[in-house]
Motif scaffolding. Structure first.
Motif, PDB file in Angstrom:
ATOM      1  N   ARG A 330      19.456  -7.025   5.767  1.00 45.06           N
ATOM      2  CA  ARG A 330      20.462  -6.725   4.943  1.00 45.06           C
ATOM      3  C   ARG A 330      20.419  -7.803   3.853  1.00 45.06           C
ATOM      4  NH1 ARG A 330      26.189  -4.278   6.483  1.00 45.06           N
ATOM      5  NH2 ARG A 330      27.520  -5.455   5.114  1.00 45.06           N
ATOM      6  N   ALA A 331      20.789  -7.557   2.606  1.00 44.50           N
ATOM      7  CA  ALA A 331      20.761  -8.502   1.704  1.00 44.50           C
ATOM      8  C   ALA A 331      22.251  -9.177   1.679  1.00 44.50           C
ATOM      9  CB  ALA A 331      20.452  -7.922   0.210  1.00 44.50           C
ATOM     10  N   GLU A 332      22.312 -10.212   1.087  1.00 42.20           N
ATOM     11  CA  GLU A 332      23.491 -10.903   1.034  1.00 42.20           C
ATOM     12  C   GLU A 332      24.202 -10.713  -0.342  1.00 42.20           C
ATOM     13  OE1 GLU A 332      25.300 -12.553   3.547  1.00 42.20           O
ATOM     14  OE2 GLU A 332      23.667 -11.965   4.844  1.00 42.20           O
ATOM     15  N   GLY A 333      25.857 -10.789  -0.601  1.00 45.21           N
ATOM     16  CA  GLY A 333      26.258 -10.958  -1.617  1.00 45.21           C
ATOM     17  C   GLY A 333      26.366 -10.006  -2.573  1.00 45.21           C
ATOM     18  N   ALA A 334      26.437  -8.848  -1.848  1.00 49.56           N
ATOM     19  CA  ALA A 334      26.522  -7.406  -2.713  1.00 49.56           C
ATOM     20  C   ALA A 334      28.143  -7.284  -2.621  1.00 49.56           C
ATOM     21  CB  ALA A 334      25.789  -6.171  -2.046  1.00 49.56           C
ATOM     22  N   ALA A 335      28.509  -6.497  -3.807  1.00 52.69           N
ATOM     23  CA  ALA A 335      30.055  -6.453  -3.933  1.00 52.69           C
ATOM     24  C   ALA A 335      30.450  -5.067  -3.722  1.00 52.69           C
ATOM     25  CB  ALA A 335      30.514  -6.684  -5.458  1.00 52.69           C
ATOM     26  N   SER A 336      29.382  -4.066  -3.738  1.00 51.25           N
ATOM     27  CA  SER A 336      29.767  -2.589  -3.413  1.00 51.25           C
ATOM     28  C   SER A 336      28.564  -2.005  -2.667  1.00 51.25           C
ATOM     29  CB  SER A 336      29.769  -1.831  -4.569  1.00 51.25           C
ATOM     30  OG  SER A 336      28.502  -1.795  -5.326  1.00 51.25           O
ATOM     31  N   PRO A 337      28.866  -0.946  -1.999  1.00 54.84           N
ATOM     32  CA  PRO A 337      27.698  -0.270  -1.281  1.00 54.84           C
ATOM     33  C   PRO A 337      26.383  -0.074  -2.108  1.00 54.84           C
ATOM     34  CG  PRO A 337      29.819   0.774  -0.786  1.00 54.84           C
ATOM     35  CD  PRO A 337      29.937  -0.168  -2.002  1.00 54.84           C
ATOM     36  N   GLU A 339      25.198  -1.840  -4.519  1.00 55.36           N
ATOM     37  CA  GLU A 339      24.746  -2.760  -4.929  1.00 55.36           C
ATOM     38  C   GLU A 339      24.113  -3.214  -3.565  1.00 55.36           C
ATOM     39  OE1 GLU A 339      27.492  -5.690  -7.229  1.00 55.36           O
ATOM     40  OE2 GLU A 339      26.225  -6.964  -6.084  1.00 55.36           O
ATOM     41  N   LEU A 340      24.479  -3.238  -2.307  1.00 51.95           N
ATOM     42  CA  LEU A 340      23.952  -3.437  -1.019  1.00 51.95           C
ATOM     43  C   LEU A 340      22.672  -2.689  -0.867  1.00 51.95           C
ATOM     44  CD1 LEU A 340      23.983  -4.926   1.777  1.00 51.95           C
ATOM     45  CD2 LEU A 340      25.442  -2.879   2.674  1.00 51.95           C
ATOM     46  N   PHE A 341      22.778  -1.557  -0.982  1.00 46.49           N
ATOM     47  CA  PHE A 341      21.571  -0.609  -0.924  1.00 46.49           C
ATOM     48  C   PHE A 341      20.495  -1.156  -1.852  1.00 46.49           C
ATOM     49  CE2 PHE A 341      24.361   1.255   1.611  1.00 46.49           C
ATOM     50  CZ  PHE A 341      24.933   2.494   1.112  1.00 46.49           C
ATOM     51  N   CYS A 342      20.623  -1.126  -3.151  1.00 43.33           N
ATOM     52  CA  CYS A 342      19.763  -1.689  -4.122  1.00 43.33           C
ATOM     53  C   CYS A 342      19.285  -3.131  -3.785  1.00 43.33           C
ATOM     54  CB  CYS A 342      20.291  -1.886  -5.548  1.00 43.33           C
ATOM     55  SG  CYS A 342      20.643  -0.167  -6.292  1.00 43.33           S
ATOM     56  N   SER A 343      19.972  -3.820  -3.633  1.00 47.09           N
ATOM     57  CA  SER A 343      19.495  -5.085  -2.967  1.00 47.09           C
ATOM     58  C   SER A 343      18.780  -5.267  -1.861  1.00 47.09           C
ATOM     59  CB  SER A 343      20.714  -6.233  -3.050  1.00 47.09           C
ATOM     60  OG  SER A 343      20.586  -7.213  -2.966  1.00 47.09           O
ATOM     61  N   THR A 344      19.144  -4.922  -1.036  1.00 44.59           N
ATOM     62  CA  THR A 344      18.508  -4.666   0.280  1.00 44.59           C
ATOM     63  C   THR A 344      17.127  -3.839   0.099  1.00 44.59           C
ATOM     64  OG1 THR A 344      20.532  -4.608   1.792  1.00 44.59           O
ATOM     65  CG2 THR A 344      18.629  -3.848   2.677  1.00 44.59           C
ATOM     66  N   ARG A 345      17.096  -2.767  -0.458  1.00 40.76           N
ATOM     67  CA  ARG A 345      15.797  -2.079  -0.697  1.00 40.76           C
ATOM     68  C   ARG A 345      14.741  -2.694  -1.601  1.00 40.76           C
ATOM     69  NH1 ARG A 345      16.078   2.952   1.135  1.00 40.76           N
ATOM     70  NH2 ARG A 345      15.137   4.020  -0.754  1.00 40.76           N
ATOM     71  N   SER A 346      15.337  -3.328  -2.491  1.00 44.41           N
ATOM     72  CA  SER A 346      14.361  -3.822  -3.330  1.00 44.41           C
ATOM     73  C   SER A 346      13.671  -5.179  -2.725  1.00 44.41           C
ATOM     74  CB  SER A 346      14.960  -4.085  -4.817  1.00 44.41           C
ATOM     75  OG  SER A 346      15.565  -2.854  -5.231  1.00 44.41           O
ATOM     76  N   THR A 347      14.628  -5.826  -2.023  1.00 40.93           N
ATOM     77  CA  THR A 347      14.201  -7.163  -1.510  1.00 40.93           C
ATOM     78  C   THR A 347      13.305  -7.145  -0.523  1.00 40.93           C
ATOM     79  OG1 THR A 347      16.210  -8.018  -1.961  1.00 40.93           O
ATOM     80  CG2 THR A 347      15.124  -9.454  -0.736  1.00 40.93           C
TER      81      THR A 347
ATOM     82  N   ALA B  72      22.505  -3.705  17.009  1.00 48.63           N
ATOM     83  CA  ALA B  72      21.508  -3.718  16.150  1.00 48.63           C
ATOM     84  C   ALA B  72      22.114  -3.895  14.721  1.00 48.63           C
ATOM     85  CB  ALA B  72      20.747  -2.436  15.995  1.00 48.63           C
ATOM     86  N   ALA B  73      23.532  -3.700  14.586  1.00 45.88           N
ATOM     87  CA  ALA B  73      24.128  -3.937  13.151  1.00 45.88           C
ATOM     88  C   ALA B  73      23.842  -5.305  12.499  1.00 45.88           C
ATOM     89  CB  ALA B  73      25.571  -3.638  13.360  1.00 45.88           C
ATOM     90  N   PRO B  74      23.457  -5.193  11.271  1.00 49.75           N
ATOM     91  CA  PRO B  74      23.312  -6.354  10.510  1.00 49.75           C
ATOM     92  C   PRO B  74      24.572  -7.193  10.516  1.00 49.75           C
ATOM     93  CG  PRO B  74      22.154  -4.736   9.392  1.00 49.75           C
ATOM     94  CD  PRO B  74      23.042  -4.073  10.552  1.00 49.75           C
ATOM     95  N   PRO B  84      30.589  -3.557   1.735  1.00 48.75           N
ATOM     96  CA  PRO B  84      31.353  -3.976   0.873  1.00 48.75           C
ATOM     97  C   PRO B  84      32.208  -2.709   0.204  1.00 48.75           C
ATOM     98  CG  PRO B  84      29.213  -4.500   0.238  1.00 48.75           C
ATOM     99  CD  PRO B  84      29.071  -3.668   1.496  1.00 48.75           C
ATOM    100  N   SER B  85      33.381  -3.319  -0.239  1.00 48.19           N
ATOM    101  CA  SER B  85      34.423  -2.137  -0.317  1.00 48.19           C
ATOM    102  C   SER B  85      34.232  -1.941  -1.846  1.00 48.19           C
ATOM    103  CB  SER B  85      35.949  -2.598  -0.124  1.00 48.19           C
ATOM    104  OG  SER B  85      36.002  -2.683   1.274  1.00 48.19           O
ATOM    105  N   GLY B  86      33.522  -2.629  -2.848  1.00 46.11           N
ATOM    106  CA  GLY B  86      33.472  -2.259  -4.291  1.00 46.11           C
ATOM    107  C   GLY B  86      33.496  -0.644  -4.557  1.00 46.11           C
ATOM    108  N   GLY B  87      34.170  -0.242  -5.229  1.00 45.77           N
ATOM    109  CA  GLY B  87      33.868   1.073  -6.094  1.00 45.77           C
ATOM    110  C   GLY B  87      33.965   2.184  -4.967  1.00 45.77           C
ATOM    111  N   ILE B  88      34.475   1.973  -3.717  1.00 43.79           N
ATOM    112  CA  ILE B  88      34.645   3.082  -2.909  1.00 43.79           C
ATOM    113  C   ILE B  88      36.448   3.493  -2.770  1.00 43.79           C
ATOM    114  CG2 ILE B  88      34.775   3.949  -0.433  1.00 43.79           C
ATOM    115  CD1 ILE B  88      32.829   1.978   0.055  1.00 43.79           C
ATOM    116  N   SER B  89      36.577   4.599  -2.983  1.00 43.45           N
ATOM    117  CA  SER B  89      37.900   5.312  -3.204  1.00 43.45           C
ATOM    118  C   SER B  89      38.258   6.346  -2.103  1.00 43.45           C
ATOM    119  CB  SER B  89      38.360   5.747  -4.490  1.00 43.45           C
ATOM    120  OG  SER B  89      37.368   6.868  -4.738  1.00 43.45           O
TER     121      SER B  89
END
Lengths: 474, 90, 470
Positions: A330-337, A339-347, B72-74, B84-89
């Motif tokens: 899991r990549a750190e520092g993402a602000a949205s899901p 971003e988390l997905f892109c960052s994790t997968r690309s890294t 197993a959860a990171p 993270p919560s950004g952009g989720i409504s």
């Protein structure tokens, strides 16, 4: 005890029953071999020495009771995309570097039930994408027969482990040739069974409609024995709808009257040494009573592009689940899901994996689906039909497994030339038919192999013919 | 053949591609796609081997142990997986 | 300018199976977070889906009950998109070859009956639930993999009332089948509305918006009313409606843009390789059809033919358990109207829970209704008998005989009692003579009381009236 590591499964099983040695001694001998080889060949990602010793002790108890299965006490390696509960299963990817499955693959459960002893998890191309094991995120595996060369891929680790006598058998997985090609490069018998013969429950998916698990061994008889053990109806895989059971007279050596089609590919793409080896296999078969004739299948010219489109399309969906939420990296520092997905997968995905995901996504995307995915599906259906048609007049097909012998490490840098190496193996994958690679000599000290293919469900025929060929070679 | 729009495909696949990688990737993809574009037109869909109703799974519930799954959860929070919560409504 | 609203619905109903669609996890509502999960529904590497037979059976029954054709071959497909509540980043659904096609339901509208077409019903898996919690979003996957049917209608509805009527009829029908409990407040029935407006009389459809996840009848109606006004206002002002997905805000009764991107999502559908296509034979379909109960629409017709008013018909058919009970009572007796009255006035309120549950054998209720219908007991006694049966079983005719509960029809006996009551209630009599009509009722009540409530009511009334005239 040194000689133990060079014996095949059947010889070892006989020795155990004669009490020439114990399972514990057998496993220790292989552990020692691994310790002495691994620095050179790096076939394994995880070693399970302690577990192996306890399983070996259990095997000895079972053998003492009499009536133990053939594989009881026999050590083996599993490709690291086969889930083993409690033991890391990484797919040679940083995405799953710390992943410990909460369940075991059906094939692992069956081998355990038979008393076989897991010694380690085999290195591979990341998520099975590659033909050299150079795409492993951790380190490449060396070909034990020439360490400057690749062992093939994606099941390079399991193949190298068997070829280096670290274990007498291993399980790999084959999607477009990933068992057969490493078998060819390492001088082993590698079998991709009919699609649906071995449960995929616990096999980390690459291309679901093509993936199959199969054995890598040093002899044909060993290979059939392992396949018999791992093939069984499994309620957890809806596509596993057939079982392989070795017929009693499979190794009688009688192949009279069997018709063999010597399959010519357009452009005759194989090296002269390999072509010559395949011709000599044809001659052996004819000698022993088979009827050999030349055949061509024009539909096969679409096989490579169809394979790459279909497998990448399915892979793009199968690998979408790696997003850092429920398991894995899991990549750190993402602000949205997103971003988390892109960052994790690309890294955490390597370049070949990312390339195939992009290709597969493109092939399925709006506006391109017709031009790519649907055409590829159609081509696959035509190839299946072409094989069905030829098998009406011919029991088996013979051709090379690979265009070249094992190539030097680092040689293949562009993806298209790597893909072209799969020319001979992808047709059987697309058609779902069984295909076996059999060593048949060497060229400049490197193994050369021939490939046999048969109709859906006729896996036994491949073993029958391969055993007859093997007899002569020995 | 339509040009390969890396940015939009990468977005769909939730992958980021660095500028440095883009050029090489574009070339590779173009070569692969040219290679794939040789396929002839699709035939209409036909039925393949199908599953009868009887081959499907019986409706029986079984308990499972969620503990190893949560382990197993990171990033776990009490008994839930987190994003993270950004952009989720909601 | 007059505008016409055009509405189509996409309704998701959770199927009431014990286990999830692709794994054996439980489907119980309200379980502790992430307690009903396994490697399969969490999408762990190497896991494979195993299709639950009951899901297919229930979905096919829903199709049959809505007059759909059940496809001999149908197929699961992958619908690919990324969202934290979707573990595999694809939903296994049906796209090209759904299980059920081309059916519909008849609803009652202001202008009479209307047939609303159901274009398709397909099966798919539900996603998990996301919960906001201090700067993070939590994911609970208990619901992930719960089986759903998606019912897609044609844009045949023209008002909020019609939409409500359709959802209501669908809900009742699915509950009759027992395939879904359709509890909107628990989320086992969810409604997406596709809505557009166009000038009255125009044949061309306007641009539509989608309002997602409406989970009460009230919200469905309010959202439709708001949105059709919003769109009409835009068109009146000369603007264009933007095709988008909107969310209904329950507090303000308004809709808001949910997804900013105007382009439709690219789901990259392709056949699910882990699940072979499904084949349902004519014999399979016949067997499922045989399992269907008589549906609400048919029962309503039947009760209406018996002379019941629409309000009663509605109550009697709303809940299958009640209707089944009523049918059994009808079969056992000769007095449908009295049976219905007793059932609705005495038992409905005593039954607790969502569905009608009654300890009284329907034959007993029928027997009480017959006793009343034959004149053996009066209405009041019948009610008392019915209520007593709830407390414990007995033979009504037996008990009436034994306890002398029979109706008193003997004029002479009645007159004697009436006269006695008159004597004891002089004050009441003078009130009546003074013109106070209400006092008559009280007097009659006292007379009835003298006979333990068993006087034949009409006879008693007549005799009291006659006596008062003297």
């Amino acid at each position: 005890m040194n000689g133990l590591i060079f014996q095949d499964i059947h010889a070892l099983a006989a020795g155990l029953r004669r009490k020439d040695f114990s399972a514990l001694e057998l496993v220790r001998a292989h552990i020692d071999r691994i310790r002495s080889c691994e620095d050179t060949i790096s076939a394994l990602i995880t070693r399970t020495e302690e577990l192996a010793l306890s399983r070996a002790a259990a095997a000895d108890a079972r053998l003492a009771g009499g009536d133990a299965p053939l594989l009881c006490g026999i050590p083996f390696v599993l490709k690291d995309n086969i889930c083993t509960e409690g033991i890391p299963t990484t797919c040679a990817s940083r995405m799953l570097a710390d992943y410990i499955p909460p369940y075991s693959a059906t094939v692992y459960a069956r081998l355990q039930a038979a008393g076989a002893v897991l010694l380690g998890k085999g290195n591979m191309d990341e998520f099975s994408m590659g033909s050299s094991t150079e795409n492993s995120a951790f380190y490449p595996t060396r070909n034990p027969l020439d360490i400057s060369r690749v062992p093939g891929g994606s099941s390079g680790g399991p193949a190298a482990a068997v070829a280096a006598y670290e274990v007498p058998f291993a399980l790999g997985s084959d999607t477009g040739g990933s068992i057969r090609q490493p078998a060819a490069f390492c001088g082993l018998v590698g079998m991709k069974p009919t699609y649906g013969t071995v449960s995929r429950h616990g096999l980390v998916a690459f291309a679901s409609s093509l993936d199959q698990i199969g054995p890598l061994t040093r002899t044909v008889q060993d290979n059939a024995a392992v396949l018999s053990c791992i093939s069984a109806p499994d309620g957890r895989d809806a596509t596993a709808n057939r079982t392989f059971a070795a017929a009693k007279d499979l190794f009688s050596g009688d192949i009279r009257g069997i018709s063999v089609g010597l399959l010519r590919f357009p452009g005759d793409a194989a090296d002269p040494a390999i072509r010559a080896a395949v011709e000599s296999v044809a001659a052996v078969l004819a000698d022993r009573g088979a009827q050999v004739r030349e055949v061509r299948l024009p539909a096969l010219s679409d096989a490579l592009p169809a394979y790459y489109i279909l497998s990448s399309a399915e892979a793009s969906a199968n690998l979408a689940r790696y997003d850092g939420v429920r398991y894995g990296a899991r990549a750190e520092g993402a602000a949205s899901p997103d971003e988390l997905f892109c960052s994790t997968r690309s890294t955490y995905f390597g370049p070949e994996v990312r390339r195939r995901i992009l290709l597969g996504t493109y092939a399925l995307s709006a506006g391109h689906r017709d031009a790519f995915y649907l055409r590829a599906q159609s081509a696959a259906r035509r190839i299946r039909a072409a094989f069905a048609e030829i098998f009406a007049t011919c029991d088996c097909l013979l051709c090379p497994t690979t265009p070249t012998v094992a190539f030097p490490a680092g040689e293949k840098s562009d993806p298209v030339s790597m893909y072209r190496g799969d020319l001979f193996t992808v047709p059987a994958s697309l058609a779902g038919i069984p295909a076996l690679s059999l060593p048949c000599g060497t060229a400049d000290g490197l193994p050369v192999a021939a490939q046999l293919m048969a109709a859906e469900g006729n896996d036994g025929l491949l073993y029958r013919l391969a055993a007859a060929i093997e007899e002569v070679r020995i | 053949m339509a040009p390969f729009d890396i940015d939009s495909i990468a977005g769909l696949a939730r992958l980021t591609v660095s500028d440095g990688e883009k050029a090489a990737l574009a070339e590779d993809m173009a070569a692969i796609l040219a290679f794939a574009a040789t396929l002839p037109e699709a035939d209409p869909y036909t039925e393949e081997a199908a599953l009868p109703l009887s081959a499907l799974r019986e409706d029986e519930a079984a308990d499972s142990d969620p503990a190893p799954l949560l382990c197993a959860a990171p990033k776990l929070r009490e008994d839930a997986f987190t994003v993270p919560s950004g952009g989720i409504s909601l | 300018m007059n505008f016409e609203t055009v509405i189509g619905l996409e309704i998701h109903a959770e199927l009431a199976t014990k286990s999830k669609i692709f794994c054996s996890c439980r489907t119980d509502f309200g379980a502790p977070r992430n307690s009903q999960v396994c490697p399969v529904c969490l999408g762990h590497p190497g896991t494979l889906p195993r299709l639950n037979r009951k899901v297919v059976e229930y979905a096919a029954m829903a199709g049959l009950a809505t007059g759909c054709r059940i496809a001999e071959f149908s197929r699961m497909d992958r619908k690919n998109y990324f969202y934290p509540d979707l573990p595999k980043a694809y939903q296994i659904s049906q796209d090209a070859h759904p299980l059920c096609l081309d059916g519909g339901l008849t609803i009652d509208t202001e202008d009479g009956e209307k047939f609303v077409r159901v274009e398709r019903i397909h099966i798919e898996e539900d996603a998990g639930k996301l919960i906001h919690a201090q700067g993070e979003t939590l994911a609970d996957y208990n619901r992930c993999g719960v089986p759903l049917i998606e019912v897609v209608t044609a844009p045949d509805m023209r008002s909020a009332a019609e939409a409500r009527a359709f959802v209501s009829e669908l809900r009742t029908t699915l509950r009759y089948l027992g395939v879904s409990d359709c509890r909107m407040q628990e989320g086992s029935l969810r409604c997406d509305v596709n809505i557009s407006v166009r000038p009255a009389g125009s044949a061309k459809l306007g641009e539509r918006t989608e309002i997602k996840n409406l989970n009460s009848f009230q919200f469905i109606e309010k959202a439709i009313e708001y949105e059709s006004r919003r769109q009409a206002d835009i068109l009146t002002a000369g603007g264009t409606v933007r095709r988008e997905t909107r969310r209904f805000d329950e507090q303000t009764g308004t809709t808001h843009t949910l997804r900013e991107k105007e382009t439709a999502a690219d789901y990259r559908f392709f056949p699910e390789p882990d699940i072979p296509p499904l084949r349902l034979t004519p014999a399979d379909i016949e067997a499922l059809a045989a399992r269907l109960p008589e549906l609400p629409a048919a029962r309503r017709k039947r009760y209406a033919a018996l002379g019941f008013p629409p309000a009663d018909v509605h109550i009697l058919t709303e809940d299958r358990a009640l209707s089944d009970y009523f049918d059994r009572a009808l079969a056992a007796g000769q007095h449908p109207k009295i049976t219905a009255n007793l059932l609705l006035s005495e038992y409905l309120r005593l039954s607790e829970g969502e569905s009608f549950v009654c300890p009284v054998a329907p034959e007993r209720l029928a027997a009480v209704a017959d006793l009343a219908g034959e004149g053996t007991v009066n209405a009041s006694t019948a009610k008392k008998l019915a209520a007593r049966l709830w407390e414990g079983d007995f033979d009504p005719a037996e008990t009436v005989r034994r306890e002398g509960l029979g109706q008193i029809c003997d004029e002479a006996a009645l007159l004697e009692g009436i006269r006695a009551v008159f004597c004891e209630n002089a004050a009441l009599i003078s009130q009546i003579r003074a013109g106070k009509a209400a006092a008559v009722k009280a007097l009659v009540g006292k007379c009835m009381g003298r006979f333990g409530g068993r006087a034949e009511p009409r006879l008693l009334n007549r005799l009291v009236e006659e006596e008062l005239k003297k």
